[in-house]
Design an enzyme around this catalytic site. Structure first.
Site, PDB file in Angstrom:
ATOM      1  N   ASP A  50       0.886  -1.188   0.064  1.00  0.00           N
ATOM      2  CA  ASP A  50      -0.006   0.049  -0.089  1.00  0.00           C
ATOM      3  C   ASP A  50       0.948   1.194   0.057  1.00  0.00           C
ATOM      4  O   ASP A  50       0.917   2.138  -0.747  1.00  0.00           O
ATOM      5  CB  ASP A  50      -0.726  -0.041   1.268  1.00  0.00           C
ATOM      6  CG  ASP A  50      -1.714  -1.104   1.295  1.00  0.00           C
ATOM      7  OD1 ASP A  50      -1.421  -2.216   1.617  1.00  0.00           O
ATOM      8  OD2 ASP A  50      -3.252  -0.817   1.235  1.00  0.00           O
ATOM      9  N   THR A 127      -3.147 -19.224  -0.149  1.00  0.00           N
ATOM     10  CA  THR A 127      -2.436 -19.806  -1.544  1.00  0.00           C
ATOM     11  C   THR A 127      -3.932 -20.307  -2.301  1.00  0.00           C
ATOM     12  O   THR A 127      -3.550 -20.429  -3.531  1.00  0.00           O
ATOM     13  CB  THR A 127      -1.786 -21.032  -0.890  1.00  0.00           C
ATOM     14  OG1 THR A 127      -0.678 -20.536  -0.057  1.00  0.00           O
ATOM     15  CG2 THR A 127      -1.251 -21.843  -2.086  1.00  0.00           C
TER      16      THR A 127
END
Length: 313
Positions: A50, A127
């Protein structure tokens, strides 16, 4: 940069290039770097991705346009910025756009840019979700307001998979009343109602508003940018969020692009949000967005007034 192009064209052209660079930074941080997560508030986390993406975008725009206001989701940083993070080139297609007269000569003081450097928090994607392609929900947003209205928007998807060339990333843009690019609008299916809404910030009011529309299907996804992409690509008819958790940097870019193709984004009373530099950041009265061809007023009318009033309390 072609200085002969008007200010809005140059801002949009630089924003396209900056979001692409920010997208690569995000991928690099996620692949090689530490997330360095900071908790800004309840259910509000910030990562190194970010911070780095925002520094790239704001530094690039500030250098080119020092007299405009830029508001980012993340707190400003005084850290040195790597030279290769500062974008100096511009998208050539954008520079060639023909704008209407009222957009050709704008005062930089009337321009406010809203930046959301990472609209979906990647640390929430495990994942299995990577394998399912959910990283394509991640967007980088740059919205350009002139006066009170969202006029131009850029949405970059750093993890979008281009099947033709296998290159990661795509950039969608739109200027209200001018045009759009990077995608082909698709109408949602007839004879049913598909609603998209939050995947992580729901509450009783949000759910009640959705139930009032009797949708055939509800898509829970992350990020305002990706929700509006669903509307633009015909995968949903409406984006409904009867809560105050959304911010101006979440909606400025998506609103401008959606309006450029004939859709609508308002609060749940049907009023447009203001995006000038002095406005509040929070979208206190929720978000209702509808795909092109949808009757926005129908959705407004079918959300009970008492649910709308709860946002005012």
């Amino acid at each position: 940069m072609a200085q002969s192009a008007c200010l809005l064209s140059r801002i949009m052209a630089t924003s396209v290039s900056a979001t692409v660079r920010a997208g690569k930074i995000i991928r690099d941080v996620m692949t090689h770097g530490s997330l360095n997560i900071v908790e800004k508030g309840k259910n509000d986390l910030q990562t190194e991705a970010d911070r780095c993406a925002q520094r790239c975008i704001i530094a690039s725009l500030s250098q080119q346009f020092p007299n405009i206001t830029i508001i980012g989701e993340e707190e400003p940083s005084n850290c040195d910025i790597p030279y290769d993070w500062i974008v100096t080139d511009a998208d050539q297609e954008m520079l060639q756009l023909k704008l209407p007269t009222h957009l050709e000569d704008i005062d930089p003081k009337d321009v406010c840019i809203w930046v959301d450097p990472l609209d979906v928090k990647l640390m929430f994607l495990g994942t299995s979700e990577y394998a399912q392609g959910l990283v394509e929900h991640v967007t980088v947003l740059v919205g350009v307001a002139i006066g009170h209205r969202a006029i131009g928007g850029v949405i970059h998807q750093p993890y979008y998979k281009n099947n033709e060339n296998e290159i990661l990333g795509r950039t969608l843009w739109g200027i209200n009343g001018v045009g759009f690019g990077g995608f082909a609008p698709i109408a949602p299916p007839h004879g049913k109602i598909i609603v998209t809404t939050t995947s992580s910030h729901s509450n009783n009011n949000v759910q009640a508003a959705i139930n009032a529309l009797s949708p055939d299907e509800v898509l829970h996804v992350g990020g305002a940018g990706y929700k509006v992409i669903l509307l633009m690509e015909g995968k949903a008819h409406a984006y409904v969020f009867a809560s105050n958790g959304c911010k101006r940097w979440d909606t400025c870019a998506p609103e401008a692009i959606l309006h450029a193709i004939g859709g609508t984004l308002t609060d749940i009373y049907g009023e447009f949000y203001s995006y000038n530099a002095e406005t509040t950041y929070s979208n206190e009265r929720g978000v209702l967005a509808t795909a092109p061809g949808q009757n926005h007023q129908w959705y407004l009318n079918n959300i009970p007034y008492e649910l709308k009033q709860k946002l005012e309390q």
